[in-house]
Write an enzyme that holds these catalytic residues in place. Structure first.
Site, PDB file in Angstrom:
ATOM      1  N   GLU A  43      -0.241   8.382  -6.679  1.00 50.76           N
ATOM      2  CA  GLU A  43      -0.030   9.836  -6.599  1.00 50.76           C
ATOM      3  C   GLU A  43       0.724  10.344  -7.826  1.00 50.76           C
ATOM      4  O   GLU A  43       0.398  11.408  -8.377  1.00 50.76           O
ATOM      5  CB  GLU A  43       0.739  10.188  -5.325  1.00 50.76           C
ATOM      6  CG  GLU A  43       0.868  11.656  -5.064  1.00 50.76           C
ATOM      7  CD  GLU A  43      -0.423  12.340  -4.635  1.00 50.76           C
ATOM      8  OE1 GLU A  43      -0.560  13.543  -4.935  1.00 50.76           O
ATOM      9  OE2 GLU A  43      -1.280  11.697  -4.018  1.00 50.76           O
ATOM     10  N   GLY A  90       2.109   1.584  -3.476  1.00 51.74           N
ATOM     11  CA  GLY A  90       0.942   1.834  -4.320  1.00 51.74           C
ATOM     12  C   GLY A  90       0.429   3.254  -4.189  1.00 51.74           C
ATOM     13  O   GLY A  90       0.015   3.869  -5.175  1.00 51.74           O
ATOM     14  N   ASP A  91       0.465   3.792  -2.971  1.00 47.39           N
ATOM     15  CA  ASP A  91       0.068   5.181  -2.741  1.00 47.39           C
ATOM     16  C   ASP A  91       0.954   6.124  -3.551  1.00 47.39           C
ATOM     17  O   ASP A  91       0.465   7.057  -4.196  1.00 47.39           O
ATOM     18  CB  ASP A  91       0.152   5.503  -1.256  1.00 47.39           C
ATOM     19  CG  ASP A  91      -0.156   6.959  -0.938  1.00 47.39           C
ATOM     20  OD1 ASP A  91      -1.239   7.435  -1.310  1.00 47.39           O
ATOM     21  OD2 ASP A  91       0.701   7.616  -0.317  1.00 47.39           O
ATOM     22  N   CYS A  92       2.252   5.858  -3.546  1.00 44.68           N
ATOM     23  CA  CYS A  92       3.197   6.706  -4.293  1.00 44.68           C
ATOM     24  C   CYS A  92       2.961   6.603  -5.798  1.00 44.68           C
ATOM     25  O   CYS A  92       2.957   7.618  -6.500  1.00 44.68           O
ATOM     26  CB  CYS A  92       4.632   6.301  -3.969  1.00 44.68           C
ATOM     27  SG  CYS A  92       5.098   6.584  -2.258  1.00 44.68           S
ATOM     28  N   ALA A 101       0.836  -1.206   0.000  1.00 42.48           N
ATOM     29  CA  ALA A 101       0.000   0.000   0.000  1.00 42.48           C
ATOM     30  C   ALA A 101       0.868   1.253   0.000  1.00 42.48           C
ATOM     31  O   ALA A 101       0.526   2.248  -0.652  1.00 42.48           O
ATOM     32  CB  ALA A 101      -0.944  -0.006   1.203  1.00 42.48           C
TER      33      ALA A 101
END
Length: 151
Positions: A39, A34-36, A31
């Site tokens: 974004e 994945g967030d990076c 996660a």
């Protein structure tokens, strides 16, 4: 313009990245990456049309990145049946992970579904399934566009 090299390929060369197995990573680590990745997709798509005031870009990016929006996207891609069994398992691992952080401005349920979405994106990124990431994000954004207007 020069020769095009994808970002991951360039990082592999410069930083001597090792071949990674997505199964080695915890769902929260997936996660995190994945967030990076998500974004970067958001920011790239917002900046690509041309120069814009940074405060406007941040507002638009924030709307797409917030847990509630990611939860709606996760629900949409799950109900559409576009994920295969492995992808669904990666999503569930993230959704069911016990995070030490609390949801900010989101329900616990939304936060968990958003974590599952980010884990799925991270899992695909580690596997270098970049086109699949784009398909999933695009499908999620289509739902957001239809329900809330253009991004």
């Amino acid at each position: 313009m020069g020769d095009r090299v994808d970002l991951y390929e360039a990082m592999e060369k410069v930083f001597a990245l090792r071949e990674a197995d997505a199964a080695e990573y915890s769902p929260l680590t997936l996660a995190y990456i994945g967030d990076c990745v998500y974004e970067l997709i958001i920011r790239t798509s917002l900046v690509n049309p041309g120069n814009a005031p940074v405060d406007m870009l941040n507002r638009r990016a924030s709307r797409l990145a917030k847990a509630g929006t990611q939860a709606v996207m996760a629900d949409a891609i799950l109900s559409a049946g576009i994920l295969n069994a492995e992808e669904e398992a990666a999503y569930r691992r993230g959704r069911n992970a016990h995070s030490p952080t609390k949801a900010k401005n989101a329900t616990v349920a939304d936060y968990r579904r958003a974590t599952g979405f980010e884990a799925l994106i991270g899992w695909l990124y580690i596997r270098k399934s970049f086109e699949r990431i784009m398909e999933i994000v695009s499908a999620g954004w289509a739902v957001i566009d239809n329900s809330r207007g253009k991004k």
